[in-house]
Design a protein around this motif. Sequence first.
Motif, short mmCIF file in Angstrom:
data_model
loop_
_atom_site.label_atom_id
_atom_site.label_comp_id
_atom_site.label_asym_id
_atom_site.label_seq_id
_atom_site.Cartn_x
_atom_site.Cartn_y
_atom_site.Cartn_z
N PRO A 8 6.50 7.98 10.27
CA PRO A 8 5.89 8.61 11.44
C PRO A 8 5.41 7.57 12.45
N LEU A 9 5.44 7.95 13.72
CA LEU A 9 4.86 7.12 14.76
C LEU A 9 3.34 7.18 14.64
N LEU A 10 2.69 6.18 15.16
CA LEU A 10 1.25 6.12 15.05
C LEU A 10 0.56 7.01 16.07
N ASP A 11 -0.53 7.60 15.65
CA ASP A 11 -1.34 8.36 16.59
C ASP A 11 -2.39 7.42 17.20
N PHE A 12 -3.10 7.93 18.16
CA PHE A 12 -4.08 7.11 18.89
C PHE A 12 -5.16 6.58 17.96
N THR A 13 -5.64 7.39 17.05
CA THR A 13 -6.72 6.99 16.14
C THR A 13 -6.26 5.82 15.26
N THR A 14 -5.03 5.86 14.80
CA THR A 14 -4.52 4.78 13.96
C THR A 14 -4.34 3.50 14.77
N ARG A 15 -3.83 3.62 15.99
CA ARG A 15 -3.70 2.44 16.85
C ARG A 15 -5.06 1.83 17.13
N LYS A 16 -6.05 2.67 17.36
CA LYS A 16 -7.41 2.19 17.62
C LYS A 16 -7.95 1.45 16.39
N LEU A 18 -6.20 -0.03 14.07
CA LEU A 18 -5.45 -1.29 13.94
C LEU A 18 -5.97 -2.35 14.91
N LEU A 19 -6.24 -1.95 16.13
CA LEU A 19 -6.78 -2.89 17.12
C LEU A 19 -8.14 -3.42 16.66
N ALA A 43 0.94 -9.92 15.42
CA ALA A 43 1.99 -8.90 15.31
C ALA A 43 2.54 -8.86 13.89
N SER A 44 2.65 -10.02 13.27
CA SER A 44 3.12 -10.08 11.88
C SER A 44 2.12 -9.41 10.94
N GLN A 45 0.84 -9.65 11.17
CA GLN A 45 -0.20 -9.00 10.36
C GLN A 45 -0.13 -7.49 10.52
N LEU A 46 0.05 -7.03 11.75
CA LEU A 46 0.20 -5.59 11.99
C LEU A 46 1.40 -5.04 11.24
#
Length: 128
Positions: A8-16, A18-19, A43-46
């Motif tokens: 699945p693509l990431l949702d906003f909460t998951t991107r937040k 990760l950041l 980027a590699s860690q992500l």
Amino acid sequence: MTTPPTPPLLDFTTRKALLFALSAQRLALYYEHGVWMTPAQGASQLSDWLSRYQLQMPQTERLQLAEISDDFARQITGALSREAGLYTSHEMNEALDPNYHSPLAQQMLFQCECLLQEHGLGDTPQPT
């Protein structure tokens, strides 16, 4: 022949999240060893984190998120004294545990939300 399911693509909460986590890791590395992680290392860690949870994010977005986290971490260190920066880094890293509650970490998480919105990585999933 069946094709494997697409992660699945990431949702906003998951991107937040990760950041926030990558920014916390950058701060810890800086305060503990005096070095900055490069955007490529970020980027590699992500990529490692995403594969662990069977999620996907386009490489361009991983690089963009890594650059945003680099800017954010450097902004924090530039705005705070060493002691305040160490405290912020500690609070952010402790807050990676969902059972740890920190008003400061919540403020940093809100900052991550604002940064994502500012860079066009808001509530809509990014295309692959």
